[in-house]
Design an enzyme around this catalytic site. Structure first.
Site, PDB file in Angstrom:
ATOM      1  N   LEU A  51       0.880  -1.160   0.000  1.00 18.05           N
ATOM      2  CA  LEU A  51       0.000   0.000   0.000  1.00 18.05           C
ATOM      3  C   LEU A  51       0.918   1.210   0.000  1.00 18.05           C
ATOM      4  O   LEU A  51       1.580   1.508   0.993  1.00 18.05           O
ATOM      5  CB  LEU A  51      -0.903  -0.001   1.237  1.00 18.05           C
ATOM      6  CG  LEU A  51      -1.886   1.167   1.344  1.00 18.05           C
ATOM      7  CD1 LEU A  51      -2.892   1.131   0.189  1.00 18.05           C
ATOM      8  CD2 LEU A  51      -2.603   1.147   2.684  1.00 18.05           C
ATOM      9  N   THR A 335     -18.208  -7.556  20.577  1.00 16.69           N
ATOM     10  CA  THR A 335     -18.029  -6.107  20.502  1.00 16.69           C
ATOM     11  C   THR A 335     -17.219  -5.713  19.276  1.00 16.69           C
ATOM     12  O   THR A 335     -17.514  -4.717  18.609  1.00 16.69           O
ATOM     13  CB  THR A 335     -17.334  -5.593  21.773  1.00 16.69           C
ATOM     14  OG1 THR A 335     -18.095  -5.985  22.909  1.00 16.69           O
ATOM     15  CG2 THR A 335     -17.213  -4.090  21.757  1.00 16.69           C
TER      16      THR A 335
END
Length: 566
Positions: A51, A335
């Protein structure tokens, strides 16, 4: 975030393994879609999926020293690379990549250079002069590491935000490193954590800790609270993360942490070296229509004068993405999945706009005790020890979410609250200042709010600066979690939940949505309030008597559990 894969010590037919290694590296290409690199030396391979953020034109990896005897594949950003280059003036650099300093630092200082790095990173370095190698990950941020054992051999892997997996495979006795488990999982049997702040050395044999900050021992600090010192430390942490040669933005939920990141970034953007996408700072937010975060984020964006991008999603769109989200984040923590899904969807939108890097607000709640259960901390000693435990576990939860939800679409997330210097400043403060004291008008994270409460030159509107903590999975819209619970109830019968221990003997699901989550509290902290220990839901709204929009107290303990008829 890039993707790295290293295979070291292949025992048989190394040349014949090249196609397989290319195939496995391709599984990490979502992390680095801009270019692929592969270096082969004798029985070792280093692969990289890039990237491109710093020096996009010439910084392709793997990277080398001058004579190419030192080879390194890196996932991360080295923020102090220019200062380090000044200490390496006798060395010739081939690229402008911030990561190239690693090869030269090793050549100059040997294995003891890792603590000189200021950044987020995981890397594997091969010394071809003797075929020795090291693997290391940063102090806290993005590096999770696991040791894996297989019936075929031994491997290791690493992601940024960095994760390393140590395991055996493909060839008996070989060692592998990779950014995500999906590059290693086909023939692995056992995983062991490679914890943050560690280095693996083939010469010395095994792991050792290189990161040993004062707070790690959980001793109670006593430094005075100096608001300006805390403020300046955070501003410095944000500014160093403006190091980029490509367009970037800030994830803005409208909560305290992301709003402070956006405020500081907007103040210093003009004087930074960051590549700018126009003259304004770009900010991004996602939520269900009408959600608390969307409203607060727009108000902050208008106040700061940012170019704001507001994205919407529906509960059904989130549910439809669940399987893909879990594939990318590689966890079943309730979560984490709840919060990862909207972040995953937002990252796709951000990448579609041509943005590769974002700055985010993770880490503040762990450092300052921002989660609402900290209201129940009985004393400053337990408060501080819980913050230490939370920071140590960040790589399993919030860092994992921010890392993998964004890198799934080739976007890098940077987190200034987890800057090493900032953590040292914040964790040295006497925890009495962090305690929630209603009698003194101190809510959660008061010392951070107060540090930026500048009446002459305000950073944020007062009510945003003192907005109550809202977990990301709640803030995107309360209907999101409610919708997930409804979906789980439709998919999982009462009988399935009752027999869950037989199917899942380890980390047995306690609700239809999944197993117990400690992403927002440790098991020790649950002891602070007996009533909370009976509440199975990890949402911030389950903080009964604390959250302003808490669940109905009579219903909360049974949330997402067996139906009433059972």
């Amino acid at each position: 975030m890039c993707g790295i894969l290293a295979v070291l010590g292949i025992a048989d037919n190394p040349l014949g393994k090249r196609p397989r290694i290319i195939e496995l590296s391709r599984r990490l290409r979502h992390r680095g879609p801009d270019w692929s690199g592969l270096h082969h030396h004798q029985n070792c391979y280093l692969a990289h999926e890039r990237l491109a953020i710093v020096d996009p034109a010439s910084g392709d990896q793997p990277l080398f020293n001058e004579d190419k005897t030192i080879v390194v594949t890196v996932n991360g950003e080295i923020y102090n690379h220019k200062e380090l280059r000044e200490r390496l003036k006798s060395h010739n650099f081939r690229t402008g990549s911030d990561c190239e300093v690693i090869a030269h630092l090793y050549e100059e200082y040997g294995e003891e250079f890792v603590n000189m790095l200021d950044g987020m990173f995981s890397f594997v370095l091969l010394d071809t002069r003797d075929n020795s190698f090291i693997a290391a990950r940063d102090a806290i941020v993005w590096s999770d590491v696991y040791q894996l054992s297989c019936w075929k051999g031994l491997r290791v892997s690493t992601p940024l935000f960095s994760r390393i997996y140590l395991n055996t495979a493909l060839s008996a006795g070989s060692i592998w490193f990779a950014s995500e488990m999906k590059a290693l999982s086909d023939d692995c049997e056992r995983f062991m954590s490679f914890l943050p702040g560690h280095i693996y050395s083939s010469k010395l044999g095994g792991l050792r800790r290189w990161y040993n900050p004062p707070w790690f021992a959980e001793q109670i600090p006593s430094a005075p609270y100096e608001p300006l010192v805390l403020r300046k430390a955070f501003e410095k942490a944000v500014v160093k993360r403006l190091m980029t040669d490509v367009p970037f933005g800030v994830l803005l939920s409208g909560g305290l942490d992301s709003s402070l990141v956006a405020s500081v970034a907007s103040r210093y953007l003009a004087d930074s070296e960051a590549a700018q996408w126009g003259s304004q700072l770009h900010t991004f937010c996602i939520g269900l229509k009408g959600s608390p975060d969307l409203k607060a984020a727009k108000e902050v964006a208008d106040y700061l004068g940012t170019r704001h991008h507001e994205f919407h999603f529906t509960v059904q769109e989130g549910i439809d993405a669940l399987a893909e989200v879990i594939y990318h984040i590689e966890t079943y923590d309730v979560t984490t999945i709840r919060a990862s899904t909207p972040m995953f969807l937002m990252s796709r939108k951000i990448r579609a706009l041509g943005v590769k890097m974002v700055i985010s607000g993770e880490g503040s709640d762990e450092i300052f005790g921002g989660y609402l259960y900290f209201h129940k901390a009985p004393n400053k000693e337990e408060f501080h020890q819980e913050t230490c435990r939370k920071i140590k576990a960040l790589h399993l939860y919030d860092c994992l979410r921010a890392n993998k939800s964004t890198s799934a679409w080739g976007v890098e997330a940077r987190v200034p609250f987890l800057d090493k210097e900032f953590i040292n400043v914040a964790m040295a403060i006497d925890p009495e200042w962090k305690m929630i004291r209603h009698d003194l008008g101190r809510i959660e994270k008061w010392i951070l709010r107060n540090a930026f409460d500048d009446k002459q030159n305000p950073y944020l509107p007062k009510h945003i600066l003192y907005r109550q903590k809202e977990q990301f999975s709640d803030g995107v819209g309360y209907s999101w979690i409610d919708g997930l619970k409804d979906h789980a109830s439709q998919q999982v019968t009462d009988a399935m939940l009752a027999n869950a221990s037989f199917v899942y003997p380890e980390n047995t699901p306690t609700t239809k949505e999944g197993g117990p989550s400690v992403a927002c509290s440790t098991a020790k902290a649950v002891e602070w309030d007996a009533a909370w220990s009976k509440n199975l839901d990890p949402s911030g709204r389950a903080a009964l008597g604390v959250h302003v929009a808490a669940y109905d107290e009579a219903k909360a303990p049974a949330v997402n559990g067996p139906s009433k008829k059972e």
